[in-house]
Write an enzyme that holds these catalytic residues in place. Structure first.
Site, PDB file in Angstrom:
ATOM      1  N   LYS A   1       0.874  -1.178   0.000  1.00 37.06           N
ATOM      2  CA  LYS A   1       0.000   0.000   0.000  1.00 37.06           C
ATOM      3  C   LYS A   1       0.910   1.226   0.000  1.00 37.06           C
ATOM      4  O   LYS A   1       1.668   1.447   0.952  1.00 37.06           O
ATOM      5  CB  LYS A   1      -0.867  -0.070   1.257  1.00 37.06           C
ATOM      6  CG  LYS A   1      -2.193   0.606   1.152  1.00 37.06           C
ATOM      7  CD  LYS A   1      -3.124   0.058   2.223  1.00 37.06           C
ATOM      8  CE  LYS A   1      -4.243   1.014   2.526  1.00 37.06           C
ATOM      9  NZ  LYS A   1      -4.050   1.747   3.766  1.00 37.06           N
TER      10      LYS A   1
HETATM   11  C1  E4P Z   1      -7.490   2.663   3.975  1.00 38.59           C
HETATM   12  O1  E4P Z   1      -6.764   2.259   3.165  1.00 38.59           O
HETATM   13  C2  E4P Z   1      -7.083   3.501   5.124  1.00 38.59           C
HETATM   14  O2  E4P Z   1      -6.404   2.660   6.042  1.00 38.59           O
HETATM   15  C3  E4P Z   1      -8.243   4.058   5.875  1.00 38.59           C
HETATM   16  O3  E4P Z   1      -9.470   3.715   5.292  1.00 38.59           O
HETATM   17  C4  E4P Z   1      -8.119   5.465   6.308  1.00 38.59           C
HETATM   18  O4  E4P Z   1      -9.251   5.711   7.085  1.00 38.59           O
HETATM   19  P1  E4P Z   1      -9.383   6.901   8.100  1.00 38.59           P
HETATM   20  O5  E4P Z   1      -9.770   8.110   7.314  1.00 38.59           O
HETATM   21  O6  E4P Z   1     -10.491   6.475   9.013  1.00 38.59           O
HETATM   22  O7  E4P Z   1      -8.079   7.046   8.815  1.00 38.59           O
END
Ligand code: E4P
Length: 225
Positions: free
Chosen positions: A85
């Site tokens: 990622k």
């Molecule tokens: C996804 O890839 C991220 O980990 C996540 O959805 C970020 O979410 P948040 O805005 O609640 O931190």
């Protein structure tokens, strides 16, 4: 349709995997800080738990050379279906491009507009994680942007799949799915809300109570002579 859990909490993942056909998990550095223990131990436990499912692990590196090095290290230790990622920063896009070319599977992350999405696809990302709620907090409807990205991907033939991410409500999740997201990553609390309604709960209770009142028992014991 794919459902991913946006958490690194072992117990919550275990509980949900025990009941639901979940496709994997997504992490980010903040999510990882919420778990006890050493970083590599957390990763290794999650890897075992996932048992071959998708494991989208966000890199902790900031620069391109570090990202490449970290990607290789992760690739050596993770047995599940690894997706690196990588945020769509300048360095990140370069890493997405180079690592995808080398055959690594990449999830471009922190995508909050149309052009970042297109660039992630051009760079070869398998998935992109679009941040719906974080985009909403800037006054832009994230689900509308997902719609736009999907229409351009269709028009230009990009195969990159969109993971709807950063959710704070069931409404946002439903909208993403209806707008064409075939994958969503959901925090465990919201996942439970997705799968339970009062009407369902009350209906099941009513059926059971009615049956019990009339036949005095339920379940396999009914079938015994
Ligand atoms: C996804 O890839 C991220 O980990 C996540 O959805 C970020 O979410 P948040 O805005 O609640 O931190």
């Amino acid at each position: 349709m794919e459902y991913l859990l946006d958490t690194a909490n072992k117990q919550l993942i275990k509980d949900i995997l025990n009941y639901y056909p979940i496709d994997g998990i997504t992490t980010n550095p903040t999510i990882m800080t919420k778990e006890p223990g050493a970083y590599l131990d957390i990763l290794s436990d999650l890897d075992t738990l996932l048992d071959g499912r998708q494991f989208h692990i966000q890199l902790t590196s900031i620069t391109f050379p570090d990202m490449v090095e970290e990607a290789k290290r992760l690739n050596d230790i993770i047995q599940s279906e690894l997706y690196l990622k990588i945020p769509v920063s300048h360095e990140g896009i370069k890493a997405i491009y180079k690592l995808s070319k080398q055959g690594f599977k990449v999830t471009a992350t922190a995508v909050t507009n149309l052009n970042q999405g297109i660039m992630a696809a051009k760079a070869g990302a398998s998935y992109l994680a679009f941040y719906v709620n974080r985009t909403a907090s800037t006054g832009i409807n994230g689900n509308d942007v997902i719609n736009e990205i999907i229409s351009i991907f269709k028009r230009d033939g990009y195969q990159t799949k969109i993971i709807g991410a950063s959710y704070k409500s069931i409404y946002q999740i439903n909208k993403s799915i209806l707008n064409g997201c075939k994958s969503v990553t959901v925090p465990p609390t919201l996942f439970k809300e997705l799968m339970e309604t009062t009407v369902t709960k009350e209906s099941i209770e009513q059926f059971t109570n009615n049956f019990k009142d009339r036949f005095k028992q339920i379940g396999p014991s009914i079938y015994k002579e």
